[in-house]
Design a protein around this motif. Structure first.
Motif, PDB file in Angstrom:
ATOM      1  N   GLY A   1       0.834  -1.198   0.000  1.00  0.00           N
ATOM      2  CA  GLY A   1       0.000   0.000   0.000  1.00  0.00           C
ATOM      3  C   GLY A   1       0.863   1.240   0.000  1.00  0.00           C
ATOM      4  N   HIS A   2       0.210   2.403   0.065  1.00  0.00           N
ATOM      5  CA  HIS A   2       0.955   3.664   0.046  1.00  0.00           C
ATOM      6  C   HIS A   2       0.092   4.750   0.669  1.00  0.00           C
ATOM      7  CE1 HIS A   2      -1.138   5.868  -3.275  1.00  0.00           C
ATOM      8  NE2 HIS A   2      -1.619   4.656  -3.477  1.00  0.00           N
ATOM      9  N   GLY A   3       0.698   5.890   0.863  1.00  0.00           N
ATOM     10  CA  GLY A   3       0.007   7.032   1.445  1.00  0.00           C
ATOM     11  C   GLY A   3       0.915   8.244   1.453  1.00  0.00           C
ATOM     12  N   TYR A   4       0.584   9.205   2.313  1.00  0.00           N
ATOM     13  CA  TYR A   4       1.327  10.460   2.368  1.00  0.00           C
ATOM     14  C   TYR A   4       1.797  10.718   3.790  1.00  0.00           C
ATOM     15  CZ  TYR A   4      -1.007  11.203  -2.106  1.00  0.00           C
ATOM     16  OH  TYR A   4      -1.476  11.059  -3.395  1.00  0.00           O
ATOM     17  N   ALA A   5       2.988  11.352   3.870  1.00  0.00           N
ATOM     18  CA  ALA A   5       3.553  11.761   5.155  1.00  0.00           C
ATOM     19  C   ALA A   5       3.741  13.272   5.124  1.00  0.00           C
ATOM     20  CB  ALA A   5       4.885  11.064   5.404  1.00  0.00           C
ATOM     21  N   PRO A   6       2.852  14.033   5.762  1.00  0.00           N
ATOM     22  CA  PRO A   6       3.014  15.492   5.789  1.00  0.00           C
ATOM     23  C   PRO A   6       4.311  15.892   6.496  1.00  0.00           C
ATOM     24  CG  PRO A   6       0.782  14.861   6.429  1.00  0.00           C
ATOM     25  CD  PRO A   6       1.589  13.610   6.387  1.00  0.00           C
ATOM     26  N   VAL A   7       5.008  16.867   5.925  1.00  0.00           N
ATOM     27  CA  VAL A   7       6.254  17.376   6.495  1.00  0.00           C
ATOM     28  C   VAL A   7       5.921  18.673   7.251  1.00  0.00           C
ATOM     29  CG1 VAL A   7       8.607  18.139   6.023  1.00  0.00           C
ATOM     30  CG2 VAL A   7       7.547  16.366   4.586  1.00  0.00           C
ATOM     31  N   ILE A   8       6.101  18.621   8.565  1.00  0.00           N
ATOM     32  CA  ILE A   8       5.744  19.738   9.436  1.00  0.00           C
ATOM     33  C   ILE A   8       7.012  20.220  10.146  1.00  0.00           C
ATOM     34  CG2 ILE A   8       4.374  20.454  11.438  1.00  0.00           C
ATOM     35  CD1 ILE A   8       2.400  18.228  10.692  1.00  0.00           C
ATOM     36  N   ARG A   9       7.252  21.525  10.051  1.00  0.00           N
ATOM     37  CA  ARG A   9       8.397  22.131  10.759  1.00  0.00           C
ATOM     38  C   ARG A   9       7.872  22.996  11.892  1.00  0.00           C
ATOM     39  NH1 ARG A   9      12.533  24.913   7.009  1.00  0.00           N
ATOM     40  NH2 ARG A   9      10.876  26.489   6.784  1.00  0.00           N
ATOM     41  N   TYR A  10       8.398  22.734  13.068  1.00  0.00           N
ATOM     42  CA  TYR A  10       7.946  23.454  14.262  1.00  0.00           C
ATOM     43  C   TYR A  10       9.116  24.260  14.821  1.00  0.00           C
ATOM     44  CZ  TYR A  10       6.330  24.350  19.020  1.00  0.00           C
ATOM     45  OH  TYR A  10       5.999  24.971  20.204  1.00  0.00           O
ATOM     46  N   THR A  11       8.885  25.544  15.058  1.00  0.00           N
ATOM     47  CA  THR A  11       9.877  26.430  15.660  1.00  0.00           C
ATOM     48  C   THR A  11       9.352  26.837  17.032  1.00  0.00           C
ATOM     49  OG1 THR A  11      10.475  27.273  13.464  1.00  0.00           O
ATOM     50  CG2 THR A  11      11.219  28.530  15.381  1.00  0.00           C
ATOM     51  N   ASP A  12      10.044  26.384  18.089  1.00  0.00           N
ATOM     52  CA  ASP A  12       9.534  26.642  19.440  1.00  0.00           C
ATOM     53  C   ASP A  12       9.818  28.086  19.840  1.00  0.00           C
ATOM     54  OD1 ASP A  12      12.204  26.756  20.139  1.00  0.00           O
ATOM     55  OD2 ASP A  12      12.248  24.758  21.019  1.00  0.00           O
ATOM     56  N   ARG A  13       9.468  28.436  21.041  1.00  0.00           N
ATOM     57  CA  ARG A  13       9.554  29.827  21.491  1.00  0.00           C
ATOM     58  C   ARG A  13      10.991  30.286  21.701  1.00  0.00           C
ATOM     59  NH1 ARG A  13       6.925  28.992  27.510  1.00  0.00           N
ATOM     60  NH2 ARG A  13       8.532  27.570  28.341  1.00  0.00           N
ATOM     61  N   TYR A  14      11.940  29.346  21.704  1.00  0.00           N
ATOM     62  CA  TYR A  14      13.348  29.696  21.805  1.00  0.00           C
ATOM     63  C   TYR A  14      14.016  29.773  20.428  1.00  0.00           C
ATOM     64  CZ  TYR A  14      12.764  28.621  26.765  1.00  0.00           C
ATOM     65  OH  TYR A  14      12.338  28.612  28.067  1.00  0.00           O
ATOM     66  N   GLY A  15      13.239  29.545  19.355  1.00  0.00           N
ATOM     67  CA  GLY A  15      13.763  29.629  18.008  1.00  0.00           C
ATOM     68  C   GLY A  15      14.377  28.338  17.480  1.00  0.00           C
ATOM     69  N   ARG A  16      14.274  27.290  18.242  1.00  0.00           N
ATOM     70  CA  ARG A  16      14.848  26.019  17.792  1.00  0.00           C
ATOM     71  C   ARG A  16      13.860  25.328  16.857  1.00  0.00           C
ATOM     72  NH1 ARG A  16      16.261  20.778  21.602  1.00  0.00           N
ATOM     73  NH2 ARG A  16      17.095  19.464  19.922  1.00  0.00           N
ATOM     74  N   GLN A  17      14.345  24.886  15.699  1.00  0.00           N
ATOM     75  CA  GLN A  17      13.493  24.263  14.684  1.00  0.00           C
ATOM     76  C   GLN A  17      13.643  22.733  14.718  1.00  0.00           C
ATOM     77  OE1 GLN A  17      14.449  25.977  10.880  1.00  0.00           O
ATOM     78  NE2 GLN A  17      13.203  27.808  11.238  1.00  0.00           N
ATOM     79  N   GLN A  18      12.501  22.057  14.536  1.00  0.00           N
ATOM     80  CA  GLN A  18      12.461  20.598  14.404  1.00  0.00           C
ATOM     81  C   GLN A  18      11.490  20.253  13.275  1.00  0.00           C
ATOM     82  OE1 GLN A  18      12.132  18.397  18.256  1.00  0.00           O
ATOM     83  NE2 GLN A  18      12.010  20.448  19.161  1.00  0.00           N
TER      84      GLN A  18
END
Length: 553
Positions: A296-313
């Motif tokens: 089977g197959h599907g989609y994986a949304p790519v989400i970038r989160y920048t916290d209140r200290y400016g660190r990105q994940q």
């Protein structure tokens, strides 16, 4: 003179030996076990025993479904579990039926194969004294093949096994019936051996693979979502290879029905140079010691989160599909968010998670709850943001596709907002942190399997069908031709001969009468090819029958 007769006492008669009841019991038990009736009963029991394995979830296939069944049926689960209903194919009672069936088939086949080989080497039996008592009987006067050697040549030309004894020719045909029967049963044993070999030395695993070099999968037991090893397979013995999904292409019909799937992966297999390979649903990727199937197959949304200290994940979490239009549901979690860069301390109550619903093709207007097409024509991502303790530090197993509902119910994880986003959109939360929807990556669901007995099972299944067809289409039958002088000849020396023919089918065979008439016609014509008796031949055969009745009267 007197004579004295001495009586010599005869030795006492020894008492009859009492049979050993244990040996008699073992002999009778073996006879019952190796009978064809017992084999059929065991085969039926094996089919019945496999039914629970098809209706109930199995631990070796999906342990989560077993746990769900336990939660839904808490009273029935202990009863079913005590008899191995969730491990049917590894249970002792299923194995006992399997082994008994194997032994029964071997015990049935070996004597029959010995008898069949003896029958193949033996000559056709001598004919009965009265051929007129057989189901098929003809009398020919002055046929073209009027001597035993000529008749034998005619029969051999039609692939009959022939034996000439004096003035009688015996012929037999239809050995392929028993041969096909033996091939059927021998290949059935081969299929059972192949299944057992695959169960002992085979292994399998399922893996959801997201595209990207950072999501590369290697063949290690810990990297499988679900896995199962045969009893004689150790985890350290798995072949070494790695797969990276580089591309996935899917085409759909206007109604949304899939037309084709094709995945492209980079393969790094031990002992071989790195290569790129493509495979599809019906064309698996074949490695040296494993096959990779596309499920089977599907989609994986790519989400970038920048916290209140400016660190990105960044998270590329796969969303499991809910329907045929690939509406996906999943979560993106950031347990290391909001770490104080000065102290390096992480506050477990400031963790962030997003519960999401992804629509590849969203409708033109709300509500955005279901995709209308599986391809990405109008993608939308519904996100619900939560902040608090995600519950990941408690060590309690949970699903990676949904947030811990116990944490939400207890208030330790609180909702802080919701938004519908397009690719490229950003969203600023109440604490100043930011969420960006960068797009999606495709993912595929793979099944990696190794079954050393699959070729044996495949070859056995083909041979089994061939043997079954031979057994059903062949008929065992016998014919005899006896040559004698014609008693109605004008002179005993004029060379006139009479041939009496008889035929006997060994089983029900509706077409034997026609085949026997063709043989009689061929003998009458001296071996000339004829597929069916002509009207003149039929009249001649009728005349021969009348002549026979006159002689009988």
């Amino acid at each position: 003179m007197s004579t004295v007769t001495e009586r010599v006492a005869s030795p006492p008669t020894p008492p009859p030996r009492r049979p050993n009841w244990l040996l008699a019991l073992l002999r009778n038990s073996w006879r019952q076990l190796t009978s064809m009736r017992t084999a059929l009963v065991l085969l039926f029991l094996l089919a019945v025993a496999a039914i629970p394995g098809s209706l109930l979830p199995q631990r070796a296939v999906n342990i989560d479904k077993v746990n769900d069944w336990q939660a839904q049926h808490p009273k029935l689960f202990p009863v079913f579990n005590s008899v191995g209903a969730f491990e049917v194919f590894a249970s002792p009672w299923f194995s006992a039926i399997y082994v008994l069936l194997f032994v029964s088939l071997v015990g049935c086949i070996v004597p029959r194969a010995r008898d069949h080989l003896r029958a193949l080497r033996s000559r056709p039996p001598a004919g009965p004294r009265r051929l007129d008592r057989l189901p098929q009987h003809r009398v020919l006067t002055d046929p073209a093949a009027a001597d035993p050697a000529a008749i034998a040549a005619v029969l051999r030309g039609r692939r009959w096994r022939v034996a000439v004894r004096g003035d009688t020719v015996a012929a037999e045909k239809g050995y392929l019936k028993e041969t096909g029967n033996l091939v059927f049963h021998v290949t059935l044993i081969a299929v059972l051996l192949g299944v057992a070999l695959g169960n002992w030395y085979g292994w399998h695993g399922n893996r959801l693979l997201v595209a990207g070099a950072d999501k590369t999968f290697c063949n290690v037991l810990q990297q499988y979502d679900e896995s199962g090893l045969g009893p004689r397979v150790d985890a350290s013995e798995l072949p070494s290879f790695c797969l990276e999904l580089t591309d996935f292409q899917a085409t759909y019909q206007p109604t949304g029905q899939p037309k084709s799937f094709r995945a492209t992966v980079k393969v790094d297999e031990q002992g071989r140079p790195e290569r790129t390979a493509a495979f599809s649903v019906n064309d698996p990727l074949r490695l040296r010691h494993a096959n990779v199937y596309l499920l089977g197959h599907g989609y994986a949304p790519v989400i970038r989160y920048t916290d209140r200290y400016g660190r990105q994940q960044t998270s590329a979490a796969p969303f499991l599909t809910n329907d045929g239009m690939l509406t996906g549901q999943g979560v993106a979690t950031f347990p290391d968010a909001n770490v104080d860069p000065k102290t390096g301390a992480r506050n477990p109550d400031q963790q962030v998670g997003f519960d999401g619903l992804y629509l590849p093709t969203a409708p033109d207007s709300p509500p955005y709850v279901r995709s209308s097409y599986p391809a990405e024509r109008n993608p939308r991502l519904n996100l619900v943001a939560y902040r608090g303790n995600l519950g990941m530090d408690a060590g309690i197993p949970g699903s990676v596709y949904r947030l811990d509902q116990r944490q939400i119910a207890s208030g330790k994880l609180k909702q802080v907002g919701a938004k519908v986003m397009k690719p490229g959109d950003s969203w600023t939360l109440d604490d100043g942190s930011k969420v960006e929807f960068l797009g999606t990556r495709p993912y595929v669901t793979l099944s990696v399997r190794y079954d050393p007995g699959e070729l044996i099972v495949l070859g056995g299944a083909v041979a089994l069908l061939i043997g079954l067809m031979l057994s059903l289409t062949s008929r065992r039958r016998r014919v005899w031709f006896r040559v004698s002088a014609n008693p109605d000849a004008a002179s005993p020396t004029d060379g006139s001969s009479l041939v009496e023919a008889g035929g006997l089918p060994r089983a029900d065979y509706a077409g034997f009468a026609d085949e026997f008439d063709q043989l009689v016609t061929a003998v009458r014509n001296g071996g000339a090819e004829s597929t069916a008796a002509t009207s003149g031949d039929a009249d001649s055969v009728a005349g021969d029958r009348g002549a026979e009745r006159e002689r009988t009267d």
